[in-house]
Design an enzyme around this catalytic site. Structure first.
Site, PDB file in Angstrom:
ATOM      1  N   GLU A 192       0.623  -1.115  -0.515  1.00 10.21           N
ATOM      2  CA  GLU A 192      -0.052  -0.006   0.203  1.00 10.21           C
ATOM      3  C   GLU A 192       1.057   1.849  -0.334  1.00 10.21           C
ATOM      4  O   GLU A 192       0.529   2.123   0.645  1.00 10.21           O
ATOM      5  CB  GLU A 192      -0.805   0.328   1.039  1.00 10.21           C
ATOM      6  CG  GLU A 192      -1.808  -1.009   1.506  1.00 10.21           C
ATOM      7  CD  GLU A 192      -2.918  -1.357   2.480  1.00 10.21           C
ATOM      8  OE1 GLU A 192      -2.744  -0.524   3.973  1.00 10.21           O
ATOM      9  OE2 GLU A 192      -3.224  -1.869   2.225  1.00 10.21           O
ATOM     10  N   ASN A 245       1.876  -4.831  -3.466  1.00  9.32           N
ATOM     11  CA  ASN A 245       0.492  -5.191  -3.695  1.00  9.32           C
ATOM     12  C   ASN A 245      -0.044  -4.088  -2.903  1.00  9.32           C
ATOM     13  O   ASN A 245      -0.405  -2.407  -2.005  1.00  9.32           O
ATOM     14  CB  ASN A 245       0.239  -6.155  -1.552  1.00  9.32           C
ATOM     15  CG  ASN A 245      -1.136  -6.514  -1.725  1.00  9.32           C
ATOM     16  OD1 ASN A 245      -1.607  -7.793  -2.806  1.00  9.32           O
ATOM     17  ND2 ASN A 245      -0.909  -6.671  -0.636  1.00  9.32           N
ATOM     18  N   HIS A 296     -10.315  -6.285  -2.572  1.00 10.32           N
ATOM     19  CA  HIS A 296     -11.246  -5.716  -1.482  1.00 10.32           C
ATOM     20  C   HIS A 296     -12.222  -5.391  -1.883  1.00 10.32           C
ATOM     21  O   HIS A 296     -12.753  -3.721  -2.459  1.00 10.32           O
ATOM     22  CB  HIS A 296     -10.680  -5.000  -0.238  1.00 10.32           C
ATOM     23  CG  HIS A 296      -9.596  -6.011   0.571  1.00 10.32           C
ATOM     24  ND1 HIS A 296      -9.731  -7.132   1.269  1.00 10.32           N
ATOM     25  CD2 HIS A 296      -8.176  -5.307   0.748  1.00 10.32           C
ATOM     26  CE1 HIS A 296      -8.801  -7.411   1.859  1.00 10.32           C
ATOM     27  NE2 HIS A 296      -7.496  -7.052   1.628  1.00 10.32           N
ATOM     28  N   GLU A 334      -5.877 -11.120  -2.271  1.00 11.45           N
ATOM     29  CA  GLU A 334      -7.157 -10.277  -0.727  1.00 11.45           C
ATOM     30  C   GLU A 334      -8.150 -10.420  -1.109  1.00 11.45           C
ATOM     31  O   GLU A 334      -8.543  -9.973  -1.031  1.00 11.45           O
ATOM     32  CB  GLU A 334      -6.260  -9.822  -0.051  1.00 11.45           C
ATOM     33  CG  GLU A 334      -4.407  -9.131   0.876  1.00 11.45           C
ATOM     34  CD  GLU A 334      -4.510  -7.888   1.140  1.00 11.45           C
ATOM     35  OE1 GLU A 334      -4.780  -7.682   1.654  1.00 11.45           O
ATOM     36  OE2 GLU A 334      -3.240  -7.453   1.312  1.00 11.45           O
ATOM     37  N   ASP A 393     -11.733 -10.413  -0.739  1.00 16.05           N
ATOM     38  CA  ASP A 393     -13.128 -10.826  -0.584  1.00 16.05           C
ATOM     39  C   ASP A 393     -14.457  -9.983  -1.091  1.00 16.05           C
ATOM     40  O   ASP A 393     -14.004  -8.720  -1.638  1.00 16.05           O
ATOM     41  CB  ASP A 393     -13.328 -10.601   1.269  1.00 16.05           C
ATOM     42  CG  ASP A 393     -12.473  -9.440   1.786  1.00 16.05           C
ATOM     43  OD1 ASP A 393     -12.462  -8.049   0.865  1.00 16.05           O
ATOM     44  OD2 ASP A 393     -12.052  -9.371   2.788  1.00 16.05           O
TER      45      ASP A 393
END
Length: 369
Positions: free
Chosen positions: A180, A221, A257, A285, A287
């Site tokens: 990030e 990432n 996300h 990641e 979801d």
């Protein structure tokens, strides 16, 4: 029927756990025409003719990608561990390799939690994604409150990266080296590293990680870069610049996300854009959150989102795989971060597969939606 490998994984527990885990794992096998059963009839519309009841990891291997999940060291046993080992071929430690856990005091390392995740992966034929080395968050107090000048802070960062990657040399397939680095508007995030070191910390971290383990794949990432927009453009410019400088960067991780129904229509094209730079890409990641409690329509829509992400990855030759952030709704980070939302993972709070699991299975199996 349940594979011999799956039964072997389940058989390691107590009689009660064995019965519970077997019931959960049986829910993932084909039923009535070969379609994996789900915990909800919401997943049954438009069933697909599956030829086998292979777990996700076997289907992914046949497509040349990995399928993974984030796991905490404290949840490697019991039903979560058995499901993870049966279904996934890659594991990402949730917090165990982050700076505050690994080096809580300067120069004192606690490897035990991360080592436990690595041992679990080895025992079950899984690869490990190291997460993460340099991030603005989850830093120990000695670092955030320390009186470091720029040279001193850079030295601390390089030593930490070198020490951690060296400890896990040969055991980590890919590292999220810098996590990030960009803010939501595409500017560099004004955290500890950028404030004192400028953007050069990114190249320095990659260079140190590569020197410590030349065989590990090294990724930047981030979230919010999956579709067209200023942050995605800024990430493209960043990695293109790193490549031009000869920095040893191998790939870009898309955290993915998502809110329900918000998978960007341009996700596939975005991944391909980065791949065209000569970089690998990965969904790291995944979801898909929604208001809770969910209804059948929301679960169907979530399944569509999961399927879209898997199919987007499969369509990009340099997409190395998909990892979900948390195995089950029982332990997902989403409700704490987004009050009133949750149900974001492929398994419900009782570790039963949801329509999202079915959708991943169908996409990896190659069934048409």
């Amino acid at each position: 029927m349940v594979s011999k490998r799956t039964l072997g994984i389940v058989a390691g527990g107590s009689a009660v756990a064995l019965l519970a885990a077997t019931a959960v794992l049986l829910a993932t096998r084909p039923s009535g025409g070969g379609r994996p059963a789900t915990a909800s009839a919401a997943g049954s519309a438009g069933g697909h003719p599956a030829a086998s009841g292979a777990p996700l990891r076997d289907l992914a291997a046949a497509r040349g990608v990995h399928v993974g999940t984030a796991m905490a060291a404290g949840r490697l046993g019991g039903i979560p561990g058995r499901i993870a080992a049966a279904q996934f071929d890659s594991v990402t430690p949730e917090n165990e390799m982050k700076w505050e856990r690994v080096e809580p005091e300067r120069g004192r390392y606690d490897w035990a939690p991360g080592d436990a995740v690595v041992a679990f992966a080895k025992a079950h034929g899984m690869q490990v994604r190291g997460h993460n080395l340099v991030w603005h968050s989850q830093l120990p107090e000695w670092l955030t409150t320390g009186d470091f000048d720029a040279d001193g802070l850079r030295d601390v960062m390089l030593r930490h990266v070198t020490d951690e990657v060296t400890h896990y040399k040969g055991e980590i397939a890919a590292w999220d080296v810098v996590n990030e680095p960009l803010d939501d508007d595409g500017s560099f995030r004004a955290g500890l590293w950028y404030r004192q070191l400028g953007a050069s910390y990114i190249a320095d971290a990659f260079t140190a990680a590569h020197a410590a383990d030349p065989a590990a794949k090294l990724y930047v990432n981030d979230y919010g870069i999956e579709g067209a927009g200023p942050k995605s453009d800024a990430m493209y410019e960043l990695v293109a610049s790193l490549k031009k400088q000869g920095v040893p960067i191998d790939g870009v991780g898309f955290q993915a996300h998502f809110a329900l129904g918000r998978v960007p229509a341009t996700f596939r094209a975005t991944m391909q854009r980065f791949a065209d730079l000569g970089l690998d890409v990965a969904v790291t990641e995944l979801d898909v959150r929604m208001p809770t409690p969910p209804d059948a329509a929301a679960l169907r829509r979530q399944a569509d989102d999961y399927r879209a992400v898997v199919e987007d990855c499969l369509a990009v030759s340099r997409c190395r795989g998909i990892a979900v952030w948390g195995l089950s709704d029982a332990t997902s980070w989403v409700p704490d971060a987004f009050p009133g939302q949750g149900a974001a993972t492929p398994y419900d709070a009782s570790y039963r597969p949801k329509p999202a699991y079915d959708a991943m299975w169908a996409a990896l199996h190659g069934d048409r939606g």
